[in-house]
Design a protein around this motif. Structure first.
Motif, mmCIF file in Angstrom:
data_model
loop_
_atom_site.group_PDB
_atom_site.id
_atom_site.type_symbol
_atom_site.label_atom_id
_atom_site.label_comp_id
_atom_site.label_asym_id
_atom_site.label_seq_id
_atom_site.Cartn_x
_atom_site.Cartn_y
_atom_site.Cartn_z
ATOM 1 N N PRO B 197 0.970 -1.387 -0.128
ATOM 2 C CA PRO B 197 -0.267 0.005 0.450
ATOM 3 C C PRO B 197 0.558 1.248 -0.324
ATOM 4 C CG PRO B 197 -0.484 -1.460 1.770
ATOM 5 C CD PRO B 197 0.688 -2.160 1.618
ATOM 6 N N VAL B 198 2.099 1.204 0.392
ATOM 7 C CA VAL B 198 2.682 2.297 0.189
ATOM 8 C C VAL B 198 3.360 2.978 -1.544
ATOM 9 C CG1 VAL B 198 5.679 3.151 0.030
ATOM 10 C CG2 VAL B 198 4.370 0.805 1.541
ATOM 11 N N VAL B 199 2.748 2.309 -2.452
ATOM 12 C CA VAL B 199 2.648 2.746 -3.431
ATOM 13 C C VAL B 199 1.685 3.404 -3.851
ATOM 14 C CG1 VAL B 199 3.931 0.446 -4.416
ATOM 15 C CG2 VAL B 199 1.190 1.459 -4.970
ATOM 16 N N LEU B 200 0.608 4.072 -2.752
ATOM 17 C CA LEU B 200 -0.168 5.187 -2.613
ATOM 18 C C LEU B 200 0.089 6.175 -2.103
ATOM 19 C CD1 LEU B 200 -3.082 3.075 -1.565
ATOM 20 C CD2 LEU B 200 -3.086 3.835 -4.003
ATOM 21 N N VAL B 201 1.587 6.337 -1.615
ATOM 22 C CA VAL B 201 1.213 7.953 -0.971
ATOM 23 C C VAL B 201 2.214 8.614 -2.208
ATOM 24 C CG1 VAL B 201 3.556 8.666 0.665
ATOM 25 C CG2 VAL B 201 2.726 6.661 1.267
ATOM 26 N N ALA B 202 2.532 8.040 -3.449
ATOM 27 C CA ALA B 202 3.681 9.049 -4.785
ATOM 28 C C ALA B 202 2.609 9.529 -4.890
ATOM 29 C CB ALA B 202 4.635 8.224 -5.509
ATOM 30 N N PRO B 203 1.705 9.224 -5.145
ATOM 31 C CA PRO B 203 0.273 8.810 -6.558
ATOM 32 C C PRO B 203 -0.686 10.157 -5.930
ATOM 33 C CG PRO B 203 -0.213 6.739 -6.326
ATOM 34 C CD PRO B 203 1.551 7.556 -5.577
ATOM 35 N N ILE B 204 -0.947 10.189 -4.036
ATOM 36 C CA ILE B 204 -1.722 11.172 -3.391
ATOM 37 C C ILE B 204 -1.022 12.582 -3.760
ATOM 38 C CG2 ILE B 204 -2.140 11.389 -1.130
ATOM 39 C CD1 ILE B 204 -3.277 8.132 -1.535
ATOM 40 N N ALA B 205 0.657 12.275 -3.263
ATOM 41 C CA ALA B 205 1.263 13.513 -3.385
ATOM 42 C C ALA B 205 1.157 14.158 -4.402
ATOM 43 C CB ALA B 205 2.429 13.113 -2.716
ATOM 44 N N ILE B 206 1.645 13.911 -4.942
ATOM 45 C CA ILE B 206 1.601 14.515 -6.841
ATOM 46 C C ILE B 206 0.206 14.898 -6.937
ATOM 47 C CG2 ILE B 206 1.302 12.277 -8.072
ATOM 48 C CD1 ILE B 206 3.693 14.009 -9.508
ATOM 49 N N VAL B 207 -1.246 14.145 -6.840
ATOM 50 C CA VAL B 207 -2.232 14.691 -6.745
ATOM 51 C C VAL B 207 -2.423 16.007 -5.928
ATOM 52 C CG1 VAL B 207 -4.691 14.610 -7.201
ATOM 53 C CG2 VAL B 207 -3.208 12.629 -8.089
ATOM 54 N N ALA B 208 -1.745 15.426 -4.649
ATOM 55 C CA ALA B 208 -1.915 17.437 -3.494
ATOM 56 C C ALA B 208 -1.670 18.250 -4.686
ATOM 57 C CB ALA B 208 -2.172 16.699 -2.445
ATOM 58 N N LEU B 209 -0.271 18.009 -4.981
ATOM 59 C CA LEU B 209 0.588 19.293 -5.192
ATOM 60 C C LEU B 209 0.159 19.539 -6.374
ATOM 61 C CD1 LEU B 209 3.291 20.873 -5.220
ATOM 62 C CD2 LEU B 209 4.307 18.650 -6.585
ATOM 63 N N GLY B 210 -0.441 19.218 -7.308
ATOM 64 C CA GLY B 210 -0.922 19.596 -8.219
ATOM 65 C C GLY B 210 -2.067 19.992 -8.437
ATOM 66 N N LEU B 211 -3.122 19.863 -7.480
ATOM 67 C CA LEU B 211 -4.067 20.839 -7.234
ATOM 68 C C LEU B 211 -3.868 22.164 -6.906
ATOM 69 C CD1 LEU B 211 -6.791 17.807 -6.071
ATOM 70 C CD2 LEU B 211 -6.840 19.117 -8.439
ATOM 71 N N ALA B 212 -3.469 21.386 -5.835
ATOM 72 C CA ALA B 212 -2.574 23.232 -5.113
ATOM 73 C C ALA B 212 -1.968 24.089 -6.326
ATOM 74 C CB ALA B 212 -2.093 22.801 -4.175
ATOM 75 N N SER B 213 -1.273 23.248 -6.589
ATOM 76 C CA SER B 213 -0.892 24.315 -7.688
ATOM 77 C C SER B 213 -1.735 24.896 -8.636
ATOM 78 C CB SER B 213 0.940 23.784 -8.792
ATOM 79 O OG SER B 213 1.074 22.809 -7.706
ATOM 80 N N VAL B 214 -2.092 23.897 -9.225
ATOM 81 C CA VAL B 214 -3.340 24.556 -10.726
ATOM 82 C C VAL B 214 -4.652 25.940 -9.649
ATOM 83 C CG1 VAL B 214 -5.004 23.782 -11.305
ATOM 84 C CG2 VAL B 214 -3.562 22.346 -11.715
ATOM 85 N N ARG B 215 -5.031 26.060 -8.428
ATOM 86 C CA ARG B 215 -4.932 26.582 -7.742
ATOM 87 C C ARG B 215 -5.139 27.447 -7.187
ATOM 88 N NH1 ARG B 215 -9.342 25.278 -3.056
ATOM 89 N NH2 ARG B 215 -10.257 28.051 -2.880
ATOM 90 N N SER B 216 -3.816 28.034 -7.420
ATOM 91 C CA SER B 216 -2.703 28.663 -6.782
ATOM 92 C C SER B 216 -2.744 29.671 -8.846
ATOM 93 C CB SER B 216 -1.986 28.326 -6.216
ATOM 94 O OG SER B 216 -0.147 28.333 -7.276
ATOM 95 N N SER B 217 -2.173 28.806 -9.528
ATOM 96 C CA SER B 217 -1.906 29.328 -10.892
ATOM 97 C C SER B 217 -3.840 30.465 -11.592
ATOM 98 C CB SER B 217 -2.058 28.423 -11.801
ATOM 99 O OG SER B 217 -3.028 27.560 -12.128
ATOM 100 N N LEU B 218 -4.876 29.816 -10.649
ATOM 101 C CA LEU B 218 -6.052 30.440 -11.331
ATOM 102 C C LEU B 218 -6.316 31.418 -10.062
ATOM 103 C CD1 LEU B 218 -7.476 27.054 -13.028
ATOM 104 C CD2 LEU B 218 -7.263 29.644 -13.677
ATOM 105 N N ALA B 219 -5.177 32.439 -9.098
ATOM 106 C CA ALA B 219 -6.012 32.271 -8.398
ATOM 107 C C ALA B 219 -6.600 33.837 -8.425
ATOM 108 C CB ALA B 219 -5.065 33.332 -7.007
#
Lengths: 213, 488
Positions: B197-219
């Motif tokens: 289940p450790v393999v879930l960490v990387a995709p969850i982290a990159i999605v969280a980072l990606g969503l936060a970055s997308v949001r800040s790009s559209l502030a």
């Protein structure tokens, strides 16, 4: 103490689309309370100029709305734009459009004013209909009611008289004049021959992408 | 202000979904869909039950998986610059210009696209989970969520590269991280080959980072070209939808609409030359020129303004068609075109017979339609159909007959073979143009091309069946004469 920034300040605006120059070195300033009519032959770049002014088209040069870059949110809270072909939601009624507009611009009183305009345009009985069933002129009246109801400091209208009957044209002209008298700035385009007789406005002539004084 | 977006979605989404539900119910039928789903499930289960593990697992899939996953993110960096998601015209003018944070206006569409991407990834992942035990002797229970999340991360990366105009780390950080995470231990690739289940960490982290970055790009502001590109993409989508619906409703001509408008919109999308004026032009025909020359000019201009790769393909196909027609002539000779027992050499034997005539005719029809230019509905225009046919057919006939002539010389064929080939080519082109115009299907459709090929090959089939293949050329000539007289 510095003077209040102008509602619209355009300096050396240039627009190139696909390598072709559409607007070149356009510079003008719109003062508070001023109504300006942008005229020019078909293809002169009137609509392009308006779209560049509000940030819908990439451009070079400087466009400031009340001293703020035109694409910033603070600038967007100062102006309203109505395109030549009304952009309406086909699954919202006229009344719902008015409410939505008021909420989006955070001006609760704009709802009632838009409904007043719709009533003045003769659409009072059709407030609960979808605009998709309406004629071009009726859709134009809805779009104009939404824009005028907001009473924002800067109103920008692309060909607002298109599709309107004579009575509505006079009503709109009076409304724009009143908007100017109340201190709002208005920039609109048009090329009807008799427009200048019903609307007292500063004339800006655009020819081949260049503004002539 | 954000409440306005919520108000809008609360009113419109429900109505749109109800309208869609009703439309699907009427157009397809929900019970039909349930029936199809049941059978799909049955087939999937049956397919899974047939899976048996290999005698030995396939070796070394990890480098390939890393390559594919890394390429998924690298393609985002290398892609042309168009927004991965857009606002339609109404949203653009109502929400995009209002003092609403761009993220609030775009959030709904972003979420829709992200959910779609995630669903696609989950389906792919489930397929992988089903296949991996048989192929690699591996249990991969987390493949589905990982691939789903990877595709969402890719969407975020695509938006960021677009929004920041592919400049600097701010634009590329999610894409670069995606490439790195594809390869590292417990990264994306390991999720497809292991059960931790450790393999879930990387995709969850990159999605969280990606969503936060997308949001800040559209502030605060929209990307500079977003509005104009949205308007163009909306038109392209509407065009595609109209063509799809026209095709479904049987209005095939509308479905096969002139590609010129699409090319113009694509040029506008990327702000490349061709959006406002053509890149290439041919000299205009004289004002007093005959009507057929105007049609010929129209067809040639259409070809001349096509992308270079399409021009090359069209010419190659035309040369191939001309060559094949020449071989048919060489195989059968003037008097025995389509004969059951061709008298030519090896090539003639290979390409002889009525079926070969049909194949050559079909190829000529296919190649010729690309040179006929756009369809022209005469309507109330004072144009006689003979001029239209002559004008449209002339460029295609010129190219294919030239190829035929060249091939005949190369094959050392007699003039008789050349004539039979020319007759075949002209018959096919006339029929495909006239049938396409008369029936409304358009020459570019297979229907018109099949009709033309069948009709042109008919003398060969019939006369071979009656044992008089020697009459084929005469019949073919007669057929060409009759077809040329038809005024449609």
């Amino acid at each position: 103490m510095s003077a209040d920034p102008a509602p619209l300040n355009v300096v050396d605006l240039r627009v190139r689309l696909a390598g072709v120059s559409v607007l070149d070195e356009v510079t003008f300033r719109l003062a508070a309370g001023e109504v300006a009519l942008l005229v020019g032959p078909n293809g002169a770049g009137k609509s392009t100029l308006l779209r560049a002014v509000i940030g819908l088209l990439p451009s070079n040069g400087e466009v400031e709305i009340f001293g703020r870059p035109n694409r910033s949110m603070s600038a967007r809270s100062k102006f309203v734009f109505s395109p030549d072909d009304p952009a309406l939601y086909e699954d919202l009624t006229l009344r719902e459009h008015a409410r939505l507009n008021a909420i989006l611009y955070d001006r609760p009183d704009a709802d009632a004013r838009a409904l007043e305009w719709l009533g003045a345009f003769g659409l009072e009985a059709r407030l609960d209909e979808y605009p998709g069933t309406h004629s071009r002129g009726m859709r134009q009246k809805l779009a104009l009611s939404l824009a005028l109801g907001l009473e924002l400091p800067l109103t920008i209208l692309d060909e607002p008289f298109n599709g309107l009957d004579i009575a509505s044209q006079e009503l709109l002209a009076a409304g724009l004049q009143a908007r100017g008298a109340a201190g709002g700035a208005v920039l609109l385009t048009g090329h009807q021959r008799d427009l200048e007789s019903v609307l007292e406005a500063r004339r800006l002539e655009l020819v081949d992408g260049t503004l002539r004084a | 202000m954000i409440a306005g977006v919520a108000f809008l979605r609360s009113r419109t989404v429900g109505r749109a979904m109800r309208a869609y539900r009703d439309w699907v119910g009427r157009a397809v039928g929900w019970w039909t869909i349930v029936y199809l789903i049941v059978w799909l499930v049955v087939f999937v289960i049956a397919g899974l039950e047939t899976l048996t593990p290999l005698a030995a697992p396939l070796a070394g899939p990890r480098p390939y998986l890393v390559g594919v996953l890394a390429l998924l993110f690298a393609s985002v960096i290398l892609a042309r610059r168009a927004p991965p998601l857009i606002l339609d015209r109404r949203d653009l003018f109502r929400l995009g210009l209002a003092p609403v944070p761009p993220w609030a206006a775009l959030r709904w569409r972003f979420m829709l696209k992200a959910v779609g991407a995630c669903a696609v990834g989950v389906v792919i992942g489930l397929g992988w989970t089903a296949l991996a035990p048989a192929l690699f002797w591996q249990t991969t229970p987390f493949a589905a969520p990982v691939i789903g999340l990877v595709l969402v991360a890719r969407l975020c990366a695509a938006w960021l590269v677009y929004a920041y105009r592919a400049v600097g780390l701010r634009a590329w950080h999610v894409a670069l991280l995606g490439i790195v995470l594809s390869a590292v231990p417990y990264g994306f690739a390991d999720a497809l080959l292991g059960a931790s289940p450790v393999v879930l960490v990387a995709p969850i982290a990159i999605v969280a980072l990606g969503l936060a970055s997308v949001r800040s790009s559209l502030a605060e502001e929209w990307p500079p070209r977003f509005a104009s590109q949205s308007l163009v993409l909306t038109q392209l989508q509407a065009m595609r939808l109209m063509q799809l619906m026209a095709g479904m409703a049987g209005f095939i001509r509308q479905a096969a609409a002139d590609g010129g408008e699409r090319r113009r919109l694509l040029a506008a999308l990327y702000d490349t030359p061709g959006a406002t004026r053509p890149n290439r032009s041919l000299p205009l025909p004289a004002a007093e020129a005959p009507v057929w020359r105007a049609f010929a000019w129209r067809a040639l201009t259409h070809f001349w303004r096509a992308p270079w790769w399409r021009q090359a393909m069209t010419l190659c196909l035309a040369l191939l068609a001309g060559g094949l027609a020449a071989m048919i002539g060489a195989g059968g000779g003037a008097g025995t075109l389509g004969a059951a027992q061709p008298s030519g050499g090896a090539l003639g034997s290979l390409f002889g017979g009525p079926l070969a005539v049909f194949a050559a005719a079909l190829l000529v029809a296919r190649a010729g339609t690309a040179l006929l230019g756009p369809e022209f509905s005469i309507g109330v225009a004072p144009v006689d159909p003979y001029s239209r046919t002559l004008g449209r057919v002339a460029p295609a006939a010129g190219v294919i007959v030239f190829a035929l002539l060249a091939a005949s010389i190369l094959l050392g064929d007699a003039a008789g073979g050349l004539f039979s080939g020319v007759v075949l080519v002209l018959t096919v082109l006339l029929v495909v143009e006239k049938y396409g115009s008369w029936s409304g299907t358009g020459a570019a459709r297979w229907e018109a091309q099949l009709v033309a090929a069948l009709l042109a090959a008919l003398p060969a089939f019939v006369l071979a069946a009656f044992g008089v293949p020697g009459w084929t050329f005469g019949a073919q000539l007669g057929l060409l004469f009759v077809v040329s007289l038809i005024g449609v």
